[in-house]
Scaffold this motif. Sequence first.
Motif, PDB file in Angstrom:
ATOM      1  N   TRP A 185     -54.610  45.597  40.146  1.00 59.76           N
ATOM      2  CA  TRP A 185     -55.993  45.525  39.684  1.00 59.76           C
ATOM      3  C   TRP A 185     -56.874  44.872  40.742  1.00 59.76           C
ATOM      4  O   TRP A 185     -56.447  43.942  41.430  1.00 59.76           O
ATOM      5  N   TYR A 186     -58.115  45.387  40.840  1.00 60.60           N
ATOM      6  CA  TYR A 186     -59.014  44.924  41.895  1.00 60.60           C
ATOM      7  C   TYR A 186     -60.429  44.721  41.359  1.00 60.60           C
ATOM      8  O   TYR A 186     -60.803  45.257  40.318  1.00 60.60           O
ATOM      9  N   ALA A 187     -61.205  43.949  42.127  1.00 59.17           N
ATOM     10  CA  ALA A 187     -62.636  43.789  41.843  1.00 59.17           C
ATOM     11  C   ALA A 187     -63.387  43.893  43.164  1.00 59.17           C
ATOM     12  O   ALA A 187     -62.950  43.344  44.187  1.00 59.17           O
ATOM     13  N   TYR A 188     -64.486  44.613  43.166  1.00 59.87           N
ATOM     14  CA  TYR A 188     -65.323  44.780  44.359  1.00 59.87           C
ATOM     15  C   TYR A 188     -66.312  43.621  44.371  1.00 59.87           C
ATOM     16  O   TYR A 188     -67.108  43.466  43.444  1.00 59.87           O
ATOM     17  N   ASP A 189     -66.279  42.806  45.421  1.00 57.32           N
ATOM     18  CA  ASP A 189     -67.047  41.566  45.402  1.00 57.32           C
ATOM     19  C   ASP A 189     -67.923  41.430  46.642  1.00 57.32           C
ATOM     20  O   ASP A 189     -67.673  42.051  47.673  1.00 57.32           O
ATOM     21  N   GLY A 190     -68.951  40.586  46.532  1.00 55.37           N
ATOM     22  CA  GLY A 190     -69.851  40.318  47.654  1.00 55.37           C
ATOM     23  C   GLY A 190     -71.296  40.603  47.302  1.00 55.37           C
ATOM     24  O   GLY A 190     -71.601  41.163  46.240  1.00 55.37           O
ATOM     25  N   GLY A 191     -72.188  40.221  48.192  1.00 52.93           N
ATOM     26  CA  GLY A 191     -73.613  40.423  47.963  1.00 52.93           C
ATOM     27  C   GLY A 191     -74.116  41.736  48.533  1.00 52.93           C
ATOM     28  O   GLY A 191     -73.357  42.494  49.141  1.00 52.93           O
ATOM     29  N   LEU A 192     -75.393  42.012  48.323  1.00 54.00           N
ATOM     30  CA  LEU A 192     -76.023  43.221  48.830  1.00 54.00           C
ATOM     31  C   LEU A 192     -77.071  42.865  49.865  1.00 54.00           C
ATOM     32  O   LEU A 192     -77.683  41.797  49.809  1.00 54.00           O
ATOM     33  N   GLN A 193     -77.276  43.779  50.828  1.00 53.36           N
ATOM     34  CA  GLN A 193     -78.274  43.621  51.866  1.00 53.36           C
ATOM     35  C   GLN A 193     -79.176  44.848  51.870  1.00 53.36           C
ATOM     36  O   GLN A 193     -78.891  45.846  51.206  1.00 53.36           O
ATOM     37  N   THR A 194     -80.235  44.772  52.639  1.00 54.41           N
ATOM     38  CA  THR A 194     -81.136  45.927  52.728  1.00 54.41           C
ATOM     39  C   THR A 194     -80.429  47.121  53.353  1.00 54.41           C
ATOM     40  O   THR A 194     -80.836  48.263  53.142  1.00 54.41           O
ATOM     41  N   THR A 195     -79.367  46.856  54.115  1.00 53.87           N
ATOM     42  CA  THR A 195     -78.631  47.934  54.784  1.00 53.87           C
ATOM     43  C   THR A 195     -77.403  48.387  53.998  1.00 53.87           C
ATOM     44  O   THR A 195     -76.653  49.233  54.480  1.00 53.87           O
ATOM     45  N   SER A 196     -77.196  47.835  52.814  1.00 54.46           N
ATOM     46  CA  SER A 196     -76.007  48.198  52.033  1.00 54.46           C
ATOM     47  C   SER A 196     -76.024  49.692  51.689  1.00 54.46           C
ATOM     48  O   SER A 196     -77.064  50.264  51.354  1.00 54.46           O
ATOM     49  N   ARG A 197     -74.857  50.308  51.766  1.00 53.45           N
ATOM     50  CA  ARG A 197     -74.732  51.727  51.463  1.00 53.45           C
ATOM     51  C   ARG A 197     -74.757  51.968  49.958  1.00 53.45           C
ATOM     52  O   ARG A 197     -74.469  51.072  49.156  1.00 53.45           O
ATOM     53  N   GLU A 198     -75.070  53.206  49.600  1.00 54.21           N
ATOM     54  CA  GLU A 198     -75.171  53.554  48.186  1.00 54.21           C
ATOM     55  C   GLU A 198     -73.871  53.241  47.455  1.00 54.21           C
ATOM     56  O   GLU A 198     -73.893  52.721  46.334  1.00 54.21           O
ATOM     57  N   PHE A 199     -72.737  53.547  48.075  1.00 58.56           N
ATOM     58  CA  PHE A 199     -71.450  53.299  47.426  1.00 58.56           C
ATOM     59  C   PHE A 199     -71.298  51.819  47.084  1.00 58.56           C
ATOM     60  O   PHE A 199     -70.912  51.459  45.959  1.00 58.56           O
ATOM     61  N   CYS A 200     -71.593  50.941  48.057  1.00 60.37           N
ATOM     62  CA  CYS A 200     -71.443  49.506  47.827  1.00 60.37           C
ATOM     63  C   CYS A 200     -72.420  49.005  46.763  1.00 60.37           C
ATOM     64  O   CYS A 200     -72.062  48.171  45.918  1.00 60.37           O
ATOM     65  N   ILE A 201     -73.629  49.527  46.803  1.00 62.24           N
ATOM     66  CA  ILE A 201     -74.629  49.131  45.800  1.00 62.24           C
ATOM     67  C   ILE A 201     -74.132  49.472  44.400  1.00 62.24           C
ATOM     68  O   ILE A 201     -74.193  48.647  43.480  1.00 62.24           O
ATOM     69  N   GLU A 202     -73.625  50.689  44.241  1.00 64.43           N
ATOM     70  CA  GLU A 202     -73.171  51.130  42.926  1.00 64.43           C
ATOM     71  C   GLU A 202     -71.909  50.394  42.481  1.00 64.43           C
ATOM     72  O   GLU A 202     -71.720  50.131  41.292  1.00 64.43           O
ATOM     73  N   MET A 203     -71.035  50.046  43.444  1.00 69.30           N
ATOM     74  CA  MET A 203     -69.823  49.311  43.090  1.00 69.30           C
ATOM     75  C   MET A 203     -70.154  47.896  42.610  1.00 69.30           C
ATOM     76  O   MET A 203     -69.535  47.390  41.671  1.00 69.30           O
ATOM     77  N   ILE A 204     -71.114  47.266  43.239  1.00 65.82           N
ATOM     78  CA  ILE A 204     -71.515  45.922  42.813  1.00 65.82           C
ATOM     79  C   ILE A 204     -72.213  45.988  41.447  1.00 65.82           C
ATOM     80  O   ILE A 204     -71.996  45.136  40.582  1.00 65.82           O
ATOM     81  N   LYS A 205     -73.030  47.012  41.245  1.00 63.14           N
ATOM     82  CA  LYS A 205     -73.640  47.205  39.926  1.00 63.14           C
ATOM     83  C   LYS A 205     -72.560  47.403  38.862  1.00 63.14           C
ATOM     84  O   LYS A 205     -72.625  46.821  37.769  1.00 63.14           O
ATOM     85  N   ALA A 206     -71.552  48.223  39.207  1.00 62.87           N
ATOM     86  CA  ALA A 206     -70.483  48.514  38.256  1.00 62.87           C
ATOM     87  C   ALA A 206     -69.678  47.257  37.930  1.00 62.87           C
ATOM     88  O   ALA A 206     -69.244  47.060  36.783  1.00 62.87           O
ATOM     89  N   LYS A 207     -69.479  46.411  38.935  1.00 61.33           N
ATOM     90  CA  LYS A 207     -68.728  45.171  38.709  1.00 61.33           C
ATOM     91  C   LYS A 207     -69.417  44.299  37.658  1.00 61.33           C
ATOM     92  O   LYS A 207     -68.763  43.570  36.914  1.00 61.33           O
ATOM     93  N   ASN A 208     -70.724  44.386  37.616  1.00 60.25           N
ATOM     94  CA  ASN A 208     -71.484  43.565  36.675  1.00 60.25           C
ATOM     95  C   ASN A 208     -71.768  44.273  35.355  1.00 60.25           C
ATOM     96  O   ASN A 208     -72.506  43.750  34.510  1.00 60.25           O
ATOM     97  N   SER A 209     -71.184  45.475  35.199  1.00 61.30           N
ATOM     98  CA  SER A 209     -71.449  46.195  33.951  1.00 61.30           C
ATOM     99  C   SER A 209     -70.234  46.983  33.487  1.00 61.30           C
ATOM    100  O   SER A 209     -69.397  46.467  32.730  1.00 61.30           O
ATOM    101  N   CYS A 210     -70.096  48.212  33.982  1.00 62.21           N
ATOM    102  CA  CYS A 210     -69.106  49.133  33.431  1.00 62.21           C
ATOM    103  C   CYS A 210     -67.724  49.065  34.072  1.00 62.21           C
ATOM    104  O   CYS A 210     -66.773  49.667  33.572  1.00 62.21           O
ATOM    105  N   MET A 211     -67.580  48.366  35.206  1.00 66.62           N
ATOM    106  CA  MET A 211     -66.281  48.355  35.888  1.00 66.62           C
ATOM    107  C   MET A 211     -66.063  47.012  36.587  1.00 66.62           C
ATOM    108  O   MET A 211     -66.066  46.916  37.810  1.00 66.62           O
TER     109      MET A 211
END
Length: 304
Positions: free
Chosen positions: A206-232
Amino acid sequence: MDSPDEIIRQLIKTLDVSVNTFNDAMPAAQRRILDEVVLMTKDLDVKEGKIQVTAKNIRIVGKIRKELSNIILDKKYMNSVNDFVTSFDSVADLHNNYFNAVSSSFGMKDLYTAIKEESINATVVGLTKSGLEANVTNPLADILRQNITTGGRYTDFVKQLTTQLTTTSEGDGSLVRYAKTYTTDALHQYSANYHQAITDDLDFVWYAYDGGLQTTSREFCIEMIKAKNSCMRYFHKSQIPTLLEGLICSGTVELNPKTNLPKGFIKGTNASSFLTLRGGWGCKHLIKSVPSAMVPKELRQMFE
């Protein structure tokens, strides 16, 4: 003892501070290099503003080319490199602390030390030899050679050198640009490799995608961080192939048509290497593994 979440926060901070501290010193290093190289060209034969194609000038260029590595690898630069690689010890210690906090089965192995030592050696080479030559030294040598052998204008020659070694609002100089990319990937991929080696030994799935977001963050990372705080909040090892297809919860992210991977991913990323390569070059996110006991029972049951 710090909580697992606090240790991960310390780890993420250590990764960022270590990379930023090294890179904050690079603009000054570029200026030192530029000043030294321009000073060494003061004896060039110049007539009516143009560099003369003479044996003397060819010899001067040859001398500068030989001295480039020494100019770049001065005491200040080498101190920065040495300070940077000490962060590999700090990162390893934090990973060890994390696994000690989440698993009674964790114990040090020679493999983990070997991963650290090899990563340090490779990073020193990348910052002082092969990578530095390809991205900084050789391009500078090409500028010198082209201008001397073609009789370019001296002012244009100095302007080229200045553009190559100056960071402005329009872009980074070659040393700063290379250092930013290399140090970020070297330290973060080492961290991921070290973490994954222990994960494999403990059979965590089992894993969790962790870390902050930057203005240069890719769409995948943005969505993974959103998912960590909601659906995944957590994802299972068996879900990784689906993530590589750009499917996150009920949404999708855009794929690169050349790789069929989410945009920004390193070509060839697969279910195994994803845990190390994460969102691609320059990705600062951490995929932390967690024991099954930390995952809600109803979620575990979906994959048992």
